[in-house]
Every structure is written in C-alpha cells, then in structure tokens.
Design an enzyme around this catalytic site. Structure first.
Site: not given
Ligand SMILES: Nc1nc2c(ncn2[C@@H]2O[C@H](COP(=O)(O)OP(=O)(O)OP(=O)(O)O)[C@@H](O)[C@H]2O)c(=O)[nH]1
Ligand SMILES: [Ca+2]
Length: 364
Positions: A76, A100-101, A103, A105, A109-110
């Site tokens: 993911e 970088g990311v 995310d 949710g 969290v990623q």
C-alpha cells in the site's frame, strides 16, 4: 454480499472508460487495506470471495482470483509512492529527485521514501511477522531502493483508540469540553468524555506522544520512527514530503487549507497552531467554528489535529517548520488525478502485462 454490491458503481465506471474491444485484455484489481487487515483472515476472506464472485459474474474486464486481495502495508505504501512520483514525473530520475510520501488512512498510516544503495544495505532484518523495510523497484529503467513501512492501528480513526487508552479512564484531555460520550471502533466501544477541567492542548499532546509509545528503549536500530520501527536512515529521498488522506481532510476542516485546491504547501506547525485553537473550544462552540465537520468528528477535532502534528514531528521526525505538501490530487497533463495508492497498483499491473526483464517489482 452487500460490501461486494457497493463496488458495482465503481466497476461500471471503470468499464465505461475502457473501449469495449479492450475490456477482455484489461486487468481489474481490487485491493483492501487496514480495515480488512483488522477484520482477520476468516471474515476478510469471505468478503474477498464475494467480490471475486461479483467480478466473475458481472465484469467484462480481465480478472483473476488473486487480483482481489488484502494488500500488505508495504504494498500500500509503495503503491502510494509510485502514484505520487509517477504523477510528478519523477520516475526515471535519481532517487534524490523523488519525494517521500505519508498516507494517513483510517486504520493504518504508511510512510515511504527512496534511499541510497548504501543505506539500503544497512536495513535491519524485520522482526517476526514484520514486512521487509526496503523494496527494490525497477521503474522507467531506474532501480530504486524504497524504504516503506505501514503502522497498523495508527491510522487516524484507530489512533483515537490508542490515545483514549492512555487516558486510563472515562476522561480524555483530548475530548472537547462539554462532550460526554463514547467512541465506537470496530466491535469495541471506548468511553470518551471531556474531563471536568475541559480539553487541554498540552495534556492532549502528552497523551498523543505516549500513544506513539515513543519509548526509545524499544528502538534496537540505529534510529527509529516509533514503536521500535527503523527510520530508513534518512537522505535526499525524504527532503520533500507529499502528505495525503486524513492529513489533507483535517487541514481543510480546520480551515488552514482550501478544500478545493488539489495541493497545499504547509508546515507541521500549522497542525500545532490549529490544534491549539481547537482544543480551547467546547463541543458547542466547535459546531459553529467547524461548520463543515461531521457531527461525529467534532468531539475529536482537537485529538485528531494534535495526533497529526505528533505523528509528523515525534513519529516521523519532521521539523515543525519544514515545508510539506498536503495532496489530494496531482496535476497530470490537463487532468487532476487522485493521489491514492490504486494508481500505483495499476502501474504495477500494466508493467506485469509486459515481458518481465527482472524478477522484482514493477519493471515498466
Ligand atoms: N485523494 C484521495 N483520497 C482518498 C481516496 N479514497 C480515500 N481517500 C482518503 O483516504 C483517507 C482514508 O480513507 P479510507 O478509505 O476511509 O481509509 P483507508 O485509507 O482505506 O484506511 P486504511 O484501512 O487504514 O488503509 C481519507 O482521508 C480519504 O479522504 C481517493 O480516491 N483519493
Ligand atoms: Ca489507506
């Protein structure tokens, strides 16, 4: 079967954009994330079976049973990294020219960013049941070492439970003054009421830090983010961050980001300032101040903003003053494309339909 039926409109939309003569050779994938990871294998497998049946019966797209699955957290996170860097035109460039990311949710969290070959060589072996820290990707003729980790139970909605648990009683300093209720998450109900003294930014901040179990002794690597997780070693692949999902939503609801914009340049300290403002309010005052926040989220607006600041700074080690980009959509040609992991999954599917030159991930 109801959950599967909820996908019918999405399936129809997907089919409508594929010319009829190409549908038989166009793969369809359905990926579930932390929400299903938390349900456990038996229940999630039942749901996935219902979706497979629906696709088998009602879809004209190319379908295989294992294309309906629960993604693991690193998939993911890696898909989100590919989505954002593909849309920004960074794929094919050196790792130091990628972003970088993060995310955030509901359940997980990623965080992912590209690291150097030498840094990748230092990656610790993951703990039992943990995913590898580094994925090797081949994209646009370039090899990337992607540091990626998914923190289950630290998505925004799941983290509320972790913060309420710190309070050890019916009152949490993160719940807006005047609110007396409970928080439902999954099959559990947690008492969630403001203390007689009302919500407090500083006390809530201390609870949020404790909820990240920021206990350095659990860090057996060179450096950790939180919960004993290796931090990836840093480097140029994380000099700029694109931060998505609930970070964007709460910033828009708190009023420091225009909800109609696809991206917004902010600083982690903007979440801190917004949290200080929110934590001072009663739940009644919040109703007028945050007119576009759903009723069920109002008592938690202080908690959510405090958590998001704490996650960025104490969790992921960002500086409060550093620029980050909140992202909902990315401009790609004449379109605005959703900044969400499914595009990364589609890119992998498309690259797998070509003759594979390497055994590892995405050699498109
Ligand atoms: N830009 C964008 N954001 C999305 C999309 N779908 C969901 N989100 C955002 O992702 C966040 C969480 O969405 P959910 O789908 O409820 O949760 P989730 O990401 O599946 O949560 P996990 O189960 O933890 O992975 C919210 O902030 C949503 O606004 C999308 O298509 N585009
Ligand atoms: Ca997610």
């Amino acid at each position: 079967m109801e959950a599967a039926k909820s996908l019918i409109s999405l399936l129809q939309k997907a089919e409508s954009v594929v010319p009829a003569e190409l549908r038989g050779s166009t793969p369809v994938r359905v990926g579930a994330t932390a929400g299903l990871r938390q349900l456990g294998v038996a229940t999630s497998e039942k749901l996935l079976q219902a979706v497979r049946y629906l696709l088998h019966e009602q879809s004209s797209l190319k379908f295989k049973s294992d294309w309906v699955s629960v993604l693991d957290g690193t998939q993911e996170g890696a898909f989100q990294w590919v989505t954002i860097n593909y849309l920004l035109g960074n794929l094919g460039k050196k790792y130091s020219n990628t972003v970088g990311v993060v995310d955030l949710g509901g359940g997980s969290v990623q965080m992912a960013y590209a690291i150097s070959n030498s840094e990748a060589g230092k990656a610790p072996k993951p703990g039992a049941g943990e995913d590898e820290y580094v994925k090797e990707l081949y994209l646009k003729g370039t090899k990337y070492y992607l540091y990626v980790h998914s923190y289950l139970r630290y998505g925004l909605l799941a983290a509320r439970v972790e913060i309420l648990k710190v309070a050890e009683g019916p009152h949490s300093d993160c719940i807006l003054t005047g609110y007396h209720g409970s928080y439902n998450y999954g099959d559990n109900v947690f008492p969630a009421s403001a203390p007689p003294s009302g919500s407090s930014y500083t006390k809530c901040r201390s609870d949020a830090v404790k909820a990240l179990k920021h206990d350095e002794t659990s860090c057996t690597h060179l450096k950790c983010t939180f919960g004993g997780v290796w931090n990836g070693g840093g480097g140029d692949g994380q000099k700029s961050y694109f931060v998505a999902s609930f970070f964007f939503d709460r910033a828009a609801e708190a009023g420091f980001v225009d909800p109609n914009l696809p991206v917004a340049k902010v600083k982690p300290s903007d979440f801190e300032e917004a949290a200080k403002r929110a934590c001072k309010l009663s739940v009644e005052e919040a109703k007028t101040t945050y007119a576009n926040v759903a009723e069920e989220n109002l008592p938690y607006i202080c908690m959510d903003l405090v958590y998001e600041f704490t996650l960025l700074v104490d969790g992921f080690g960002l500086e409060p003053w550093q620029d980050i980009t909140l992202v909902k959509k990315v401009k790609y040609g004449d379109s605005l494309v959703e900044a969400a992991w499914p595009l990364g999954s589609a890119i992998e599917a498309a690259s797998m339909s070509k003759p594979r030159t390497k055994s590892s991930w995405m050699n498109f």
